[in-house]
Motif scaffolding. Structure first.
Motif, PDB file in Angstrom:
ATOM      1  N   ASP A   1     -65.813 -30.151  75.328  1.00  0.00           N
ATOM      2  CA  ASP A   1     -65.663 -31.538  74.879  1.00  0.00           C
ATOM      3  C   ASP A   1     -65.057 -31.625  73.477  1.00  0.00           C
ATOM      4  N   PHE A   2     -64.970 -30.516  72.775  1.00  0.00           N
ATOM      5  CA  PHE A   2     -64.491 -30.507  71.390  1.00  0.00           C
ATOM      6  C   PHE A   2     -63.270 -29.617  71.226  1.00  0.00           C
ATOM      7  N   GLY A   3     -62.492 -29.508  72.276  1.00  0.00           N
ATOM      8  CA  GLY A   3     -61.247 -28.761  72.203  1.00  0.00           C
ATOM      9  C   GLY A   3     -61.438 -27.284  71.913  1.00  0.00           C
ATOM     10  N   GLY A   4     -62.593 -26.750  72.251  1.00  0.00           N
ATOM     11  CA  GLY A   4     -62.836 -25.335  72.028  1.00  0.00           C
ATOM     12  C   GLY A   4     -63.345 -25.003  70.638  1.00  0.00           C
ATOM     13  N   SER A   5     -63.577 -26.022  69.788  1.00  0.00           N
ATOM     14  CA  SER A   5     -64.152 -25.758  68.464  1.00  0.00           C
ATOM     15  C   SER A   5     -65.535 -25.139  68.641  1.00  0.00           C
ATOM     16  N   ALA A   6     -65.897 -24.283  67.721  1.00  0.00           N
ATOM     17  CA  ALA A   6     -67.214 -23.656  67.784  1.00  0.00           C
ATOM     18  C   ALA A   6     -68.309 -24.709  67.598  1.00  0.00           C
ATOM     19  N   ILE A   7     -69.424 -24.512  68.296  1.00  0.00           N
ATOM     20  CA  ILE A   7     -70.605 -25.352  68.106  1.00  0.00           C
ATOM     21  C   ILE A   7     -71.687 -24.480  67.488  1.00  0.00           C
ATOM     22  N   ILE A   8     -72.161 -24.878  66.329  1.00  0.00           N
ATOM     23  CA  ILE A   8     -73.268 -24.199  65.662  1.00  0.00           C
ATOM     24  C   ILE A   8     -74.540 -24.933  66.084  1.00  0.00           C
ATOM     25  N   ARG A   9     -75.414 -24.244  66.804  1.00  0.00           N
ATOM     26  CA  ARG A   9     -76.651 -24.863  67.293  1.00  0.00           C
ATOM     27  C   ARG A   9     -77.812 -24.367  66.428  1.00  0.00           C
ATOM     28  N   ILE A  10     -78.451 -25.306  65.722  1.00  0.00           N
ATOM     29  CA  ILE A  10     -79.542 -24.969  64.811  1.00  0.00           C
ATOM     30  C   ILE A  10     -80.860 -25.415  65.425  1.00  0.00           C
ATOM     31  N   SER A  11     -81.782 -24.468  65.528  1.00  0.00           N
ATOM     32  CA  SER A  11     -83.102 -24.768  66.069  1.00  0.00           C
ATOM     33  C   SER A  11     -84.149 -23.988  65.275  1.00  0.00           C
ATOM     34  N   ARG A  12     -85.389 -24.290  65.536  1.00  0.00           N
ATOM     35  CA  ARG A  12     -86.497 -23.672  64.809  1.00  0.00           C
ATOM     36  C   ARG A  12     -86.733 -22.251  65.315  1.00  0.00           C
ATOM     37  N   GLY A  13     -86.839 -21.314  64.379  1.00  0.00           N
ATOM     38  CA  GLY A  13     -87.135 -19.931  64.723  1.00  0.00           C
ATOM     39  C   GLY A  13     -88.620 -19.741  64.984  1.00  0.00           C
ATOM     40  N   THR A  14     -89.028 -18.545  65.310  1.00  0.00           N
ATOM     41  CA  THR A  14     -90.436 -18.273  65.622  1.00  0.00           C
ATOM     42  C   THR A  14     -91.352 -18.501  64.426  1.00  0.00           C
ATOM     43  N   LYS A  15     -90.827 -18.380  63.217  1.00  0.00           N
ATOM     44  CA  LYS A  15     -91.624 -18.617  62.015  1.00  0.00           C
ATOM     45  C   LYS A  15     -91.389 -20.011  61.446  1.00  0.00           C
ATOM     46  N   GLY A  16     -90.683 -20.870  62.200  1.00  0.00           N
ATOM     47  CA  GLY A  16     -90.435 -22.232  61.766  1.00  0.00           C
ATOM     48  C   GLY A  16     -89.184 -22.406  60.927  1.00  0.00           C
ATOM     49  N   ASP A  17     -88.495 -21.310  60.658  1.00  0.00           N
ATOM     50  CA  ASP A  17     -87.297 -21.362  59.834  1.00  0.00           C
ATOM     51  C   ASP A  17     -86.083 -21.764  60.665  1.00  0.00           C
ATOM     52  N   PRO A  18     -85.072 -22.387  60.043  1.00  0.00           N
ATOM     53  CA  PRO A  18     -83.882 -22.786  60.799  1.00  0.00           C
ATOM     54  C   PRO A  18     -83.023 -21.582  61.171  1.00  0.00           C
ATOM     55  N   MET A  19     -82.812 -21.414  62.456  1.00  0.00           N
ATOM     56  CA  MET A  19     -81.989 -20.334  62.985  1.00  0.00           C
ATOM     57  C   MET A  19     -80.805 -20.956  63.715  1.00  0.00           C
ATOM     58  N   ALA A  20     -79.683 -20.254  63.747  1.00  0.00           N
ATOM     59  CA  ALA A  20     -78.485 -20.802  64.371  1.00  0.00           C
ATOM     60  C   ALA A  20     -77.822 -19.778  65.278  1.00  0.00           C
ATOM     61  N   SER A  21     -77.238 -20.292  66.330  1.00  0.00           N
ATOM     62  CA  SER A  21     -76.365 -19.491  67.183  1.00  0.00           C
ATOM     63  C   SER A  21     -75.041 -20.238  67.248  1.00  0.00           C
ATOM     64  N   VAL A  22     -73.981 -19.515  67.543  1.00  0.00           N
ATOM     65  CA  VAL A  22     -72.652 -20.114  67.603  1.00  0.00           C
ATOM     66  C   VAL A  22     -72.098 -19.920  69.006  1.00  0.00           C
ATOM     67  N   GLU A  23     -71.690 -21.027  69.600  1.00  0.00           N
ATOM     68  CA  GLU A  23     -71.007 -20.971  70.886  1.00  0.00           C
ATOM     69  C   GLU A  23     -69.531 -21.195  70.598  1.00  0.00           C
ATOM     70  N   ARG A  24     -68.687 -20.285  71.071  1.00  0.00           N
ATOM     71  CA  ARG A  24     -67.250 -20.381  70.806  1.00  0.00           C
ATOM     72  C   ARG A  24     -66.492 -19.872  72.017  1.00  0.00           C
ATOM     73  N   MET A  25     -65.209 -20.198  72.050  1.00  0.00           N
ATOM     74  CA  MET A  25     -64.354 -19.724  73.139  1.00  0.00           C
ATOM     75  C   MET A  25     -63.804 -18.345  72.771  1.00  0.00           C
ATOM     76  N   GLU A  26     -63.718 -17.481  73.753  1.00  0.00           N
ATOM     77  CA  GLU A  26     -63.168 -16.145  73.544  1.00  0.00           C
ATOM     78  C   GLU A  26     -62.244 -15.816  74.709  1.00  0.00           C
ATOM     79  N   TRP A  27     -61.174 -15.098  74.423  1.00  0.00           N
ATOM     80  CA  TRP A  27     -60.192 -14.715  75.433  1.00  0.00           C
ATOM     81  C   TRP A  27     -60.574 -13.357  76.018  1.00  0.00           C
ATOM     82  N   PHE A  28     -60.582 -13.257  77.334  1.00  0.00           N
ATOM     83  CA  PHE A  28     -60.913 -12.012  78.023  1.00  0.00           C
ATOM     84  C   PHE A  28     -59.715 -11.566  78.859  1.00  0.00           C
TER      85      PHE A  28
END
Length: 98
Positions: free
Chosen positions: A16-43
């Protein structure tokens, strides 16, 4: 000047965002903000450019401050699980989910 990050919903699709990376921030196991990045990759599974394909990949979760610092000067949108996870030192997060 602080970076203005474009905010999207947590269930946003990368396409939906033209392949721009999405940084997803959620609470870690200790309550700290953790992030994962979803991005497009060529295979290219067979080594040929013409039979290759793009697909979404997600990086491992890391501290959000570390991830946002890496993407400070590139195109990315941000999805935040909860308002209290956002640190103003990371920049300004627009208030609209798109």
């Amino acid at each position: 000047m602080a970076r203005l990050w474009r905010r999207v919903a947590m269930d946003a699709d990368i396409m939906d965002f033209g392949g721009s990376a999405i940084i997803r921030i959620s609470r870690g196991t200790k309550g700290d903000p953790m992030a994962s990045v979803e991005r497009m990759e060529w295979f290219e599974p067979d080594g040929h450019e013409h039979s290759g394909y793009a697909d979404a990949v997600t990086d491992r979760r890391r501290p959000a401050a570390e991830v946002l610092a890496e993407y400070r000067k590139t195109t990315a949108v941000v999805a935040v699980e909860s308002e209290d996870l956002w640190d103003a030192a990371w920049g300004e997060l627009d208030s609209q989910h798109r």
